[in-house]
Design an enzyme around this catalytic site. Structure first.
Site, PDB file in Angstrom:
ATOM      1  N   TYR A  84      26.465 -25.110  20.777  1.00 43.93           N
ATOM      2  CA  TYR A  84      26.454 -23.770  20.213  1.00 43.93           C
ATOM      3  C   TYR A  84      27.658 -22.946  20.662  1.00 43.93           C
ATOM      4  O   TYR A  84      28.093 -22.043  19.946  1.00 43.93           O
ATOM      5  CB  TYR A  84      25.171 -23.029  20.605  1.00 43.93           C
ATOM      6  CG  TYR A  84      23.912 -23.548  19.956  1.00 43.93           C
ATOM      7  CD1 TYR A  84      23.925 -24.611  19.072  1.00 43.93           C
ATOM      8  CD2 TYR A  84      22.684 -22.965  20.239  1.00 43.93           C
ATOM      9  CE1 TYR A  84      22.767 -25.085  18.480  1.00 43.93           C
ATOM     10  CE2 TYR A  84      21.509 -23.427  19.651  1.00 43.93           C
ATOM     11  CZ  TYR A  84      21.562 -24.496  18.781  1.00 43.93           C
ATOM     12  OH  TYR A  84      20.409 -24.950  18.200  1.00 43.93           O
ATOM     13  N   LYS A 102      19.654 -37.030  26.079  1.00 40.53           N
ATOM     14  CA  LYS A 102      19.904 -38.177  25.199  1.00 40.53           C
ATOM     15  C   LYS A 102      20.937 -39.064  25.893  1.00 40.53           C
ATOM     16  O   LYS A 102      22.008 -39.379  25.374  1.00 40.53           O
ATOM     17  CB  LYS A 102      20.403 -37.694  23.833  1.00 40.53           C
ATOM     18  CG  LYS A 102      20.416 -38.771  22.746  1.00 40.53           C
ATOM     19  CD  LYS A 102      19.045 -39.301  22.413  1.00 40.53           C
ATOM     20  CE  LYS A 102      19.131 -40.305  21.258  1.00 40.53           C
ATOM     21  NZ  LYS A 102      17.849 -41.012  21.031  1.00 40.53           N
ATOM     22  N   ASP A 106      14.063 -37.652  21.685  1.00 44.19           N
ATOM     23  CA  ASP A 106      13.216 -38.107  20.586  1.00 44.19           C
ATOM     24  C   ASP A 106      11.821 -38.482  21.079  1.00 44.19           C
ATOM     25  O   ASP A 106      10.810 -38.176  20.431  1.00 44.19           O
ATOM     26  CB  ASP A 106      13.867 -39.265  19.828  1.00 44.19           C
ATOM     27  CG  ASP A 106      14.530 -40.287  20.737  1.00 44.19           C
ATOM     28  OD1 ASP A 106      14.499 -40.101  21.971  1.00 44.19           O
ATOM     29  OD2 ASP A 106      15.084 -41.272  20.223  1.00 44.19           O
ATOM     30  N   ASP A 133      16.289 -25.420  21.832  1.00 43.74           N
ATOM     31  CA  ASP A 133      16.054 -24.604  20.650  1.00 43.74           C
ATOM     32  C   ASP A 133      15.074 -25.305  19.715  1.00 43.74           C
ATOM     33  O   ASP A 133      14.096 -24.715  19.231  1.00 43.74           O
ATOM     34  CB  ASP A 133      17.391 -24.369  19.944  1.00 43.74           C
ATOM     35  CG  ASP A 133      17.296 -23.336  18.827  1.00 43.74           C
ATOM     36  OD1 ASP A 133      16.228 -22.730  18.647  1.00 43.74           O
ATOM     37  OD2 ASP A 133      18.302 -23.150  18.125  1.00 43.74           O
ATOM     38  N   ASP A 135      10.676 -24.553  19.306  1.00 46.37           N
ATOM     39  CA  ASP A 135      10.084 -24.214  18.013  1.00 46.37           C
ATOM     40  C   ASP A 135       8.962 -25.193  17.664  1.00 46.37           C
ATOM     41  O   ASP A 135       7.911 -24.796  17.132  1.00 46.37           O
ATOM     42  CB  ASP A 135      11.147 -24.233  16.920  1.00 46.37           C
ATOM     43  CG  ASP A 135      12.019 -22.981  16.926  1.00 46.37           C
ATOM     44  OD1 ASP A 135      11.767 -22.099  17.769  1.00 46.37           O
ATOM     45  OD2 ASP A 135      12.943 -22.893  16.109  1.00 46.37           O
TER      46      ASP A 135
END
Length: 363
Positions: free
Chosen positions: A140, A185, A218, A242, A246
Site C-alpha cells: 500500500y 506467505k 491462504d 486488510d 474484513d
C-alpha cells in the site's frame, strides 16, 4: 477537569451518519461521567477533494496532530473513480503523518450474536480474537509505477517495521490468552520470509512466555471460517490484515459490527469502523452504527485512558442487541440513529444503576 479534544472526520458515504452516532455516545459519556470531551469536525476524503482539491487538507492534518484522539467515519466512493486524486489518499496520508503503524481490530461473538452469523452458531460462538495489522508498510505504501499496459506496487518491509508491530501483538497476547498467530506467505514472498524470521527472533528473545505459530495466509483464511476459536492474537502485514479482518467481520454477522484503533508511539490514535463508505445506502439512515460506537469505546480506552467508560459503552451495545433490537444488516428494523439513541439510553441506565449501587453500599 481535564479537557480532551477529539477531532471528528465524517468523510464520505455513510461516514457522516455513523459519525453522528459516535458523537452522540461521546456526548453521553461526557454528561454521565462529567468529562470535558470537546469535538470539532474537519474534512477528509472525497468531500475534502470537492471543497479544497486535497483529500487531506493541511487544516485537517494540523488539527489531528494536536488532538487527543481522532475519529473517522469513512472515505471513498464511486463518485471519485477515475479521478487523478483519490479520497483514500487522505486516510493513508493521515495514518502515515500520525505515525500510526499498528491497527487493532477485535472480533468477539457472544452466544446471542452467534445466531446472526452466516456461519453455524456452534462454529462462531465464543470467538474472541484480536487482529494486529501493520499499517504503514507493504504494497500500500511501496513505490508505484503505471504505464499503459503495466503497473507495479512494491511490497517492502524493514526489520524495524516488523519488530515494532510484532511487539504490539505480543504485549496484547500477554493480556489475553498468550498465543500469537503470525500470518505470512513465506513460501513465495521474500518480505514474508523476513517477516517470519524477525517475528521468530523477537519471540525467542523478548517474549518467551507467549506461544507463537506461523500460518500461511491462504491457510489462515480457511481456518478463520472453519475454526475461528483457534485464534487469539493474529499478527499480519498490511494487505493480508486488510483482507483477513474484513473476512473475520462476518463471524459476528456483519462488517458493520467491528471497530478499530490505529496506534503509534505516543501521540493521538485514530479510531474508525472498518465497514467503508457504503455509498449505496448513504443518506438513508440504515447503516449499522455498532462499528462506530465500538470504535468510540476503543477511543475512550486506548486514546483517553477512560477504561471504565469504554467498558460501559461495550456493555451498552451488548444490552441493546440482547434486547432484540438491531439494524437491517442484522435482520432488524432499527435505523442507524435509533439504534445509537438506544445505546445512549442503555449507557445512561447502566451508569445510573452503578451509581445507585455505590450509594446503597456507602449507606
Amino acid at each position: 477537569m481535564k479537557t480532551h479534544n477529539i477531532v471528528l472526520l465524517p468523510g464520505d458515504g455513510v461516514g457522516p451518519e455513523v459519525t453522528d452516532a459516535a458523537r452522540l455516545i461521546l456526548a453521553a459519556v461526557s454528561d454521565l461521567w462529567g468529562h470535558d470531551l470537546r469535538t470539532s469536525v474537519k474534512l477528509i476524503g472525497g468531500v475534502a477533494l470537492d471543497e479544497t482539491g486535497e483529500p487531506l487538507p493541511q487544516a485537517t492534518l494540523d488539527a489531528c496532530l494536536k488532538a487527543d484522539a481522532v475519529f473517522l467515519g469513512a472515505v471513498g466512493g464511486p463518485k471519485w473513480d477515475g479521478h487523478e486524486r483519490r479520497p483514500e489518499e487522505g486516510l493513508l496520508g493521515l495514518r502515515q503523518a500520525m505515525g500510526l503503524y499498528a491497527n487493532l481490530r477485535p472480533v468477539e461473538v457472544t452466544p446471542q450474536g452467534a445466531v446472526r452469523s452466516p456461519l453455524k452458531a456452534d462454529v462462531v460462538k465464543g470467538v474472541d480474537l484480536l487482529i494486529v495489522r501493520e499499517l504503514t508498510g507493504g504494497a500500500y505504501f511501496g513505490e508505484k509505477t503505471r504505464e499503459a499496459d503495466r503497473a507495479t506496487d512494491l511490497c517492502a518491509y524493514s526489520t524495524h517495521e516488523i519488530e515494532r508491530v510484532a511487539r504490539v501483538a505480543f504485549r496484547a497476547a500477554r493480556e489475553r490468552r498468550g498465543h500469537v498467530t503470525s500470518i505470512d506467505k513465506a513460501n513465495v514472498l521474500e518480505t514474508s520470509r523476513l517477516w517470519r524470521e524477525t517475528v521468530t527472533r523477537l519471540a525467542h528473545t523478548d517474549f518467551p512466555d507467549v506461544e507463537l505459530e506461523h500460518v500461511l495466509v491462504d491457510a489462515a483464511a480457511m481456518r478463520l471460517i472453519q475454526k475461528p476459536r483457534a485464534f487469539d492474537v493474529v499478527l499480519t502485514e498490511n494487505m493480508f490484515g486488510d483482507i483477513l479482518s474484513d473476512e473475520a467481520s462476518i463471524l459476528s454477522g456483519s462488517i458493520g459490527m467491528l471497530g478499530s484503533a490505529s496506534l503509534g508511539d505516543g501521540g493521538p490514535g485514530l479510531f474508525e469502523p472498518i465497514h467503508g463508505s457504503a455509498p449505496d445506502i448513504a443518506g438513508r439512515d440504515i447503516a449499522n452504527p455498532i462499528g462506530a460506537i465500538l470504535s468510540v469505546s476503543m477511543l475512550l480506552h486506548y486514546g483517553l485512558g477512560l477504561i471504565d467508560e469504554a467498558e460501559a459503552v461495550r456493555s451498552a451495545v451488548t444490552a441493546v442487541l440482547a434486547s432484540g433490537r438491531s439494524t437491517a444488516d442484522l435482520g432488524g428494523w432499527e435505523s442507524c440513529s435509533a439504534f445509537a439513541w438506544a445505546v445512549a439510553q442503555a449507557l445512561r441506565n447502566t451508569r445510573t444503576a452503578a451509581l445507585h449501587g455505590r450509594l446503597m453500599h456507602w449507606g
